[in-house]
Every structure is written in structure tokens, then in C-alpha cells.
Design a protein around this motif. Structure first.
Motif, PDB file in Angstrom:
ATOM      1  N   PRO A  44       1.045  15.790 -11.170  1.00  0.00           N
ATOM      2  CA  PRO A  44       0.296  15.758  -9.912  1.00  0.00           C
ATOM      3  C   PRO A  44      -1.179  15.384 -10.061  1.00  0.00           C
ATOM      4  N   ALA A  45      -1.671  15.307 -11.275  1.00  0.00           N
ATOM      5  CA  ALA A  45      -3.057  14.906 -11.480  1.00  0.00           C
ATOM      6  C   ALA A  45      -3.223  13.386 -11.356  1.00  0.00           C
ATOM      7  N   TYR A  46      -2.135  12.651 -11.316  1.00  0.00           N
ATOM      8  CA  TYR A  46      -2.175  11.192 -11.236  1.00  0.00           C
ATOM      9  C   TYR A  46      -1.497  10.716  -9.961  1.00  0.00           C
ATOM     10  N   PHE A  47      -2.067   9.679  -9.362  1.00  0.00           N
ATOM     11  CA  PHE A  47      -1.379   9.047  -8.246  1.00  0.00           C
ATOM     12  C   PHE A  47      -1.439   7.537  -8.403  1.00  0.00           C
ATOM     13  N   VAL A  48      -0.555   6.867  -7.661  1.00  0.00           N
ATOM     14  CA  VAL A  48      -0.375   5.428  -7.761  1.00  0.00           C
ATOM     15  C   VAL A  48      -0.621   4.799  -6.397  1.00  0.00           C
ATOM     16  N   SER A  49      -1.301   3.687  -6.407  1.00  0.00           N
ATOM     17  CA  SER A  49      -1.405   2.821  -5.241  1.00  0.00           C
ATOM     18  C   SER A  49      -0.754   1.508  -5.649  1.00  0.00           C
ATOM     19  N   ALA A  50       0.307   1.127  -4.928  1.00  0.00           N
ATOM     20  CA  ALA A  50       1.070  -0.044  -5.353  1.00  0.00           C
ATOM     21  C   ALA A  50       1.566  -0.833  -4.152  1.00  0.00           C
ATOM     22  N   HIS A  73      14.892 -10.082  -7.302  1.00  0.00           N
ATOM     23  CA  HIS A  73      13.744  -9.774  -8.153  1.00  0.00           C
ATOM     24  C   HIS A  73      12.787  -8.878  -7.394  1.00  0.00           C
ATOM     25  N   VAL A  74      12.129  -7.991  -8.133  1.00  0.00           N
ATOM     26  CA  VAL A  74      11.092  -7.133  -7.555  1.00  0.00           C
ATOM     27  C   VAL A  74       9.774  -7.532  -8.211  1.00  0.00           C
ATOM     28  N   TYR A  75       8.835  -7.947  -7.389  1.00  0.00           N
ATOM     29  CA  TYR A  75       7.504  -8.322  -7.873  1.00  0.00           C
ATOM     30  C   TYR A  75       6.549  -7.175  -7.576  1.00  0.00           C
ATOM     31  N   VAL A  76       5.810  -6.755  -8.576  1.00  0.00           N
ATOM     32  CA  VAL A  76       4.782  -5.731  -8.392  1.00  0.00           C
ATOM     33  C   VAL A  76       3.483  -6.488  -8.155  1.00  0.00           C
ATOM     34  N   THR A  77       3.014  -6.489  -6.903  1.00  0.00           N
ATOM     35  CA  THR A  77       1.851  -7.303  -6.539  1.00  0.00           C
ATOM     36  C   THR A  77       0.540  -6.535  -6.636  1.00  0.00           C
ATOM     37  N   LYS A  78       0.626  -5.209  -6.672  1.00  0.00           N
ATOM     38  CA  LYS A  78      -0.570  -4.376  -6.886  1.00  0.00           C
ATOM     39  C   LYS A  78      -0.091  -3.075  -7.517  1.00  0.00           C
ATOM     40  N   PHE A  79      -0.831  -2.617  -8.546  1.00  0.00           N
ATOM     41  CA  PHE A  79      -0.435  -1.371  -9.199  1.00  0.00           C
ATOM     42  C   PHE A  79      -1.663  -0.734  -9.824  1.00  0.00           C
ATOM     43  N   ILE A  80      -2.081   0.373  -9.243  1.00  0.00           N
ATOM     44  CA  ILE A  80      -3.267   1.085  -9.735  1.00  0.00           C
ATOM     45  C   ILE A  80      -2.894   2.550  -9.936  1.00  0.00           C
ATOM     46  N   VAL A  81      -3.088   3.042 -11.149  1.00  0.00           N
ATOM     47  CA  VAL A  81      -2.873   4.463 -11.460  1.00  0.00           C
ATOM     48  C   VAL A  81      -4.232   5.110 -11.581  1.00  0.00           C
ATOM     49  N   THR A  82      -4.410   6.221 -10.864  1.00  0.00           N
ATOM     50  CA  THR A  82      -5.704   6.898 -10.854  1.00  0.00           C
ATOM     51  C   THR A  82      -5.504   8.381 -11.134  1.00  0.00           C
ATOM     52  N   GLU A  83      -6.410   8.934 -11.917  1.00  0.00           N
ATOM     53  CA  GLU A  83      -6.382  10.371 -12.177  1.00  0.00           C
ATOM     54  C   GLU A  83      -7.320  11.036 -11.174  1.00  0.00           C
ATOM     55  N   GLN A  84      -6.849  12.123 -10.574  1.00  0.00           N
ATOM     56  CA  GLN A  84      -7.649  12.816  -9.566  1.00  0.00           C
ATOM     57  C   GLN A  84      -8.737  13.641 -10.176  1.00  0.00           C
ATOM     58  N   ASP A  98       0.797  -1.231   0.000  1.00  0.00           N
ATOM     59  CA  ASP A  98       0.000   0.000   0.000  1.00  0.00           C
ATOM     60  C   ASP A  98       0.828   1.280   0.000  1.00  0.00           C
ATOM     61  N   VAL A  99       1.679   1.393  -0.992  1.00  0.00           N
ATOM     62  CA  VAL A  99       2.408   2.644  -1.221  1.00  0.00           C
ATOM     63  C   VAL A  99       1.500   3.535  -2.062  1.00  0.00           C
ATOM     64  N   ILE A 100       1.233   4.727  -1.576  1.00  0.00           N
ATOM     65  CA  ILE A 100       0.392   5.669  -2.325  1.00  0.00           C
ATOM     66  C   ILE A 100       1.200   6.950  -2.504  1.00  0.00           C
ATOM     67  N   THR A 101       1.402   7.339  -3.762  1.00  0.00           N
ATOM     68  CA  THR A 101       2.179   8.550  -4.049  1.00  0.00           C
ATOM     69  C   THR A 101       1.759   9.123  -5.395  1.00  0.00           C
ATOM     70  N   ASN A 102       2.067  10.395  -5.599  1.00  0.00           N
ATOM     71  CA  ASN A 102       1.804  11.043  -6.885  1.00  0.00           C
ATOM     72  C   ASN A 102       2.867  10.642  -7.887  1.00  0.00           C
TER      73      ASN A 102
END
Length: 155
Positions: free
Chosen positions: A72-78, A144-155, A64-68
């Protein structure tokens, strides 16, 4: 007069030749593409079959990393899972988890929305995180780095 011209031409030729050799060696030693650097590092790592139990002892999740993004109109939850090459590396990674979270945040904040789209974007993020986190570890490496969740959202 002629011997001096020959000596000067020979000296200039040697200097240009040495500069060319040095330029190529510096250019080849540090790949600018993070995927190429990660691929080069992976080729140097010996591979062996690891059991699931042993693998669980060598992985660390950051959820649950959440950052822009850079826009700045987009943010990521990963969420990410990092696979290390030894339990000692996992322990060091756990101790440095605050630095690793900073690396994740700065890496994502530097990326534009179009850079993180699709599987190429996930690969670019994984490669960048692999290279940057390995710079911080001394007792092992991230395999190895596994991306287990990745959501890009526009504000």
C-alpha cells in the motif's frame, strides 16, 4: 500364488503409468507463467498486415488508471491501449469496459512493486491483462496490450 502376484504387479504398473500420462497432459495444458500462455496464444493467432486506419478501428484506450500495488505504500498511474482482432471485438470490449477496468485494477493490485519494474514488469502486466481480458470476450480476441503510460510512485 505366482499368477496373482504377476497380475497385481501388472495392475499397479498400469495405474502408475496412466497417472503419469494424465499428470503430464494436465501440466502441459495450462501454463502457469502468463508470458508463456500469452506466447502460446500469440502463436495460434494468424498474423496479417493491417493498415493504420483499420488498426484505429480495432483499438480501445483506457487512460489514467490509478491504483495501489500490493504494497500500500506504492501506487501506479497507468494508461493502456488494447488492440483487438476485429471491429466487433472492439465493440464488445467497449460494452464491457467496466469489467476490463476491474481486471486492470485487480491485476495491478495483486502485483508487488518489484514485479512491475523495468521491461520485464511491463511484459508481465501486458501478458496478464491479455490473458484475463480474452477470457471475457466472446466475439473476438485482444491481440496486444500496449502500456502507453506507467508511473510507480511511493507515497
Amino acid at each position: 500364488m505366482l499368477p496373482w502376484i504377476i497380475v497385481i504387479l501388472l495392475a499397479v504398473t498400469l495405474i502408475v503409468g496412466a497417472a503419469f500420462v494424465l499428470w503430464n497432459s494436465f501440466k502441459e495444458s495450462s501454463p502457469s507463467d502468463p508470458r508463456a500462455a500469452a506466447r502460446e496464444q500469440a502463436e495460434q493467432t494468424e498474423t496479417e498486415h493491417v493498415s493504420a486506419e483499420k488498426l484505429a478501428e480495432m483499438t480501445f484506450a483506457i487512460d489514467d488508471v490509478i491504483t495501489n500495488l500490493s504494497d500500500p505504500a506504492y501506487f501506479v498511474s497507468a494508461s493502456f491501449t488494447f488492440e483487438m482482432d476485429s471491429p466487433e471485438a472492439k465493440h464488445e470490449f467497449e460494452l464491457l469496459s467496466y469489467k476490463m477496468k476491474d481486471v486492470i485494477n485487480t491485476t495491478l493490485t495483486d502485483m508487488a512493486p518489484n514485479e512491475v519494474q523495468g521491461s520485464a514488469g511491463i511484459d508481465a502486466i501486458s501478458s496478464a491483462l491479455l490473458n484475463k481480458t480474452n477470457e471475457l470476450l466472446h466475439e473476438g480476441k485482444v491481440r496486444h496490450v500496449y502500456v502507453t503510460k506507467f508511473i510507480v510512485t511511493e507515497q
